[in-house]
Design an enzyme around this catalytic site. Structure first.
Site, PDB file in Angstrom:
ATOM      1  N   LYS A   1       0.832  -1.208   0.000  1.00  0.00           N
ATOM      2  CA  LYS A   1       0.000   0.000   0.000  1.00  0.00           C
ATOM      3  C   LYS A   1       0.872   1.266   0.000  1.00  0.00           C
ATOM      4  CE  LYS A   1      -2.731   2.645   3.051  1.00  0.00           C
ATOM      5  NZ  LYS A   1      -2.929   2.760   4.470  1.00  0.00           N
TER       6      LYS A   1
ATOM      7  N   ASP B   1      -6.940   1.163   0.895  1.00  0.00           N
ATOM      8  CA  ASP B   1      -7.015   1.496   2.321  1.00  0.00           C
ATOM      9  C   ASP B   1      -8.419   1.146   2.810  1.00  0.00           C
ATOM     10  OD1 ASP B   1      -8.716   3.451   1.385  1.00  0.00           O
ATOM     11  OD2 ASP B   1      -7.850   5.050   2.589  1.00  0.00           O
TER      12      ASP B   1
END
Ligand code: SF4
Length: 228
Positions: free
Chosen positions: A125, A144
């Site tokens: 991420k 997210d």
């Protein structure tokens, strides 16, 4: 399994509507360099971007390079980032990460997924945030909590873990949309499709969204869901 043509069309329509609604969507972490974005993203774990921006305002005046973070006294760095939470772990990771940047990359942030995820404290991420926002390199989609929630409600994935959610989004959308779609979904998740109170009546995706897992307004289940 590869997505059907209809599933791709559905995802594309959603992406187009989000692009129209949020034409200026961008990363809300304040930064002036790839290094600052990398540090801010590490700090943003379990913390709001607003809080991170408050902390980095002074942090980036004090530490101006990977060398500065690498040479810092750990206890001082911990105190400097304390209010972002999990500060001991984050300080340890930031320092270890910056030491590797100095030792292996001349103090610069590398531009490949493999090199980024090899850095301490950097997962896929964070690497996607840095590659997409700092370097404009689309290797994947940032997943997210907002992207996860919206992808489920919008019927773009059934996957539970971020890696498979990202894979589903990448398969359904052209790579020219991978970077922007996460910024747009995050904005939409903050403003309209919030976890407890999705405002479906005023949502630009109203006609496209199957509202998976969203209880109808006013029902007992909806009231229970908003309390969770
Ligand atoms: S219609 Fe409702 S559930 Fe679907 S994206 Fe909009 S706010 Fe979220």
């Amino acid at each position: 399994m590869a997505p059907t043509t209809e599933a791709k069309r559905h995802a594309l329509r959603i992406a187009q509507a989000l692009e129209r609604a949020y034409p200026d969507a961008e990363c809300s972490l304040v930064h002036r360099s790839p290094l600052e974005l990398l540090i801010a993203t590490i700090l943003s774990a379990q913390c709001t971007d607003e809080r991170v921006n408050i902390v980095t305002r002074d942090l980036f005046k004090k530490y101006r390079s990977a060398e500065d973070f690498a040479a810092a006294a750990l206890s001082e760095l911990e105190a400097d980032i304390r209010t972002t939470g999990f500060f001991r772990n984050k300080a340890k990771n930031i320092q270890a990460c910056c030491r590797q940047l100095v030792e292996k990359h001349g103090g610069q942030v590398p531009r490949t997924m493999d090199e980024l995820v090899a850095l301490p404290g950097v997962g896929r991420k964070t690497a996607n945030v840095v590659l997409g926002t700092a370097f404009d390199i689309a290797v994947g989609v940032v997943v997210d909590t907002h992207v996860t929630r919206l992808s489920h409600r919008l019927g773009m994935t059934k996957a539970k873990d971020p890696v498979h959610i990202e894979r589903d989004l990448m398969q359904k959308l052209p790579n020219t949309r991978w970077v922007a779609i996460s910024h747009e979904m995050i904005q939409h998740g903050r403003r309209v499709c919030q976890a407890r109170r999705p405002d479906c009546d005023h949502c630009v995706l109203n006609k496209l969204c199957p509202r998976i897992g969203v209880a109808p307004k006013g029902t007992r289940t909806a009231r229970a869901a908003t309390r969770r």
